[in-house]
Scaffold this active site. Structure first.
Site, PDB file in Angstrom:
ATOM      1  N   SER A  40       0.831  -1.197   0.000  1.00  0.00           N
ATOM      2  CA  SER A  40       0.000   0.000   0.000  1.00  0.00           C
ATOM      3  C   SER A  40       0.872   1.257   0.000  1.00  0.00           C
ATOM      4  O   SER A  40       1.737   1.407  -0.855  1.00  0.00           O
ATOM      5  CB  SER A  40      -0.965  -0.037   1.193  1.00  0.00           C
ATOM      6  N   ASP A 153      -5.445  -3.506  -2.372  1.00  0.00           N
ATOM      7  CA  ASP A 153      -4.416  -3.289  -1.355  1.00  0.00           C
ATOM      8  C   ASP A 153      -3.873  -4.604  -0.794  1.00  0.00           C
ATOM      9  O   ASP A 153      -4.619  -5.467  -0.356  1.00  0.00           O
ATOM     10  CB  ASP A 153      -5.036  -2.469  -0.220  1.00  0.00           C
TER      11      ASP A 153
END
Length: 335
Positions: A40, A153
């Site tokens: 991320s 993510d």
């Protein structure tokens, strides 16, 4: 002789800016970063560092106030609140076209393949696409479709990707966990910002008026419109109660400077992201227990909300402070 570090940068939304401070402190002490793995925001900061563009990225993020962040939000109505084209377009502008194989150090970005329910490691190919896939925060950024894969993510399965660096030929593994609990001694530094509330609203209304000619403003409407904007954008720090108090001549206090800060999530989007953070906190503890790093730098989850991307200066400074304290302790014990 400087020690070579395998750096692991975890996920945690806006708290990922703290990674910049950590990197700066490591380099200031003479540590050599030999490889980096990230998830991320950790993948974004790590990739930009590996490409040698961290200074340019820091200067850009520190220039953003929350109105600037607002302008970067390209709202989507499909599978996420934001398309992310403006944000990652700016990152692409900073980096240019570059493949992971051409970076100065080995790099891994971790994403999650929802279609096949598995973790994906990007260790070759386009850096920009790898970062975008790894940072597709569920409910906030739209997923990346790649063939028959829907990528989101990496924090969904692995918020602290230590495994990709375990086999590296480095002296130390340093992991930065952005979802730490019980770090009460650390507070977000206070950095003074210019521009009063009314000036920010005037700027926003001017911007909206140029894009929406039919929008007309009557006297006293600014506060109402600002309220509607903030209610529909939970990643913006609320300033409405303080503005009302100031307008009515009431004294400012901590109790009226925020809305819903102690009540709970203000929207479905914030509820989803709070749930996501709770899950990441638990997963990160399992990863640390399974593959304990030599140095663990814990950034408290409570220092800011997941989507407060206008707080880069404070978070960078905090990251450096925590890294300094952690490295001091490690060096005393291993002198």
């Amino acid at each position: 002789m400087s020690k070579k570090v395998a750096l692991v940068l975890g996920s945690g939304g806006a708290r990922g800016y703290a990674h910049i401070g950590v990197i700066e402190e490591l380099e200031a002490r003479g540590y050599e970063i030999g490889c980096v793995a990230g998830c991320s925001m950790g993948a974004v900061v790590g990739g930009i560092y590996a490409a040698g563009k961290l200074t340019e990225y820091r200067e850009w993020t520190e220039s953003l106030d929350y109105l600037d962040v607002l302008r970067l939000l390209d709202v989507s109505f499909r599978l996420g609140a934001i398309r992310g084209e403006k944000v990652f377009g700016k990152i692409h502008e900073i980096l240019g076209e570059i493949d992971i194989e051409d970076l100065r150090i080995p790099y891994t970005a971790v994403a999650t393949d929802l279609s096949n329910q598995q973790e994906i490691w990007f260790q070759e190919g386009c850096l920009h696409k790898a970062m975008r896939a790894s940072a597709a925060i569920p409910s906030l950024f739209t997923p990346v479709i790649q063939g028959n894969r829907m990528l989101v993510d990496g924090g969904l399965l692995n918020p602290l990707p230590i495994v990709p660096v375990v086999s590296s030929h480095c002296d130390l593994i340093v992991a930065v966990n952005l979802n730490a609990l019980n770090q009460k001694q650390y507070q977000l530094p206070v950095i003074e910002r210019p521009a009063a509330f009314k000036n920010r609203i005037d700027q926003l209304m001017t911007s909206l008026s140029t894009r929406l000619p039919f929008l007309k403003r009557e006297p006293g409407e600014e506060l109402q419109i600002a309220t509607e904007i903030e209610e529909s954008n939970p990643w913006i720090e609320s300033t409405i109660p303080a503005a009302k108090a100031e307008e009515e001549g009431a004294p400012k206090s901590a109790s009226n400077s925020k809305v819903l800060s102690n009540v709970g999530p203000a929207s479905l989007l914030e509820l989803v992201n709070q749930s996501f953070e709770v899950m990441q906190t638990s997963l990160a503890q399992y990863k640390i227990a399974g593959y304990p790093p030599d140095i663990l730098i814990n950034v408290p989850r409570r220092v800011c909300r997941f989507f407060e991307f206008h707080k880069a200066p404070e978070l960078i400074q905090l990251g450096r402070q925590i890294a300094s304290d952690t490295l001091d302790k490690y060096e005393r014990n291993h002198s």
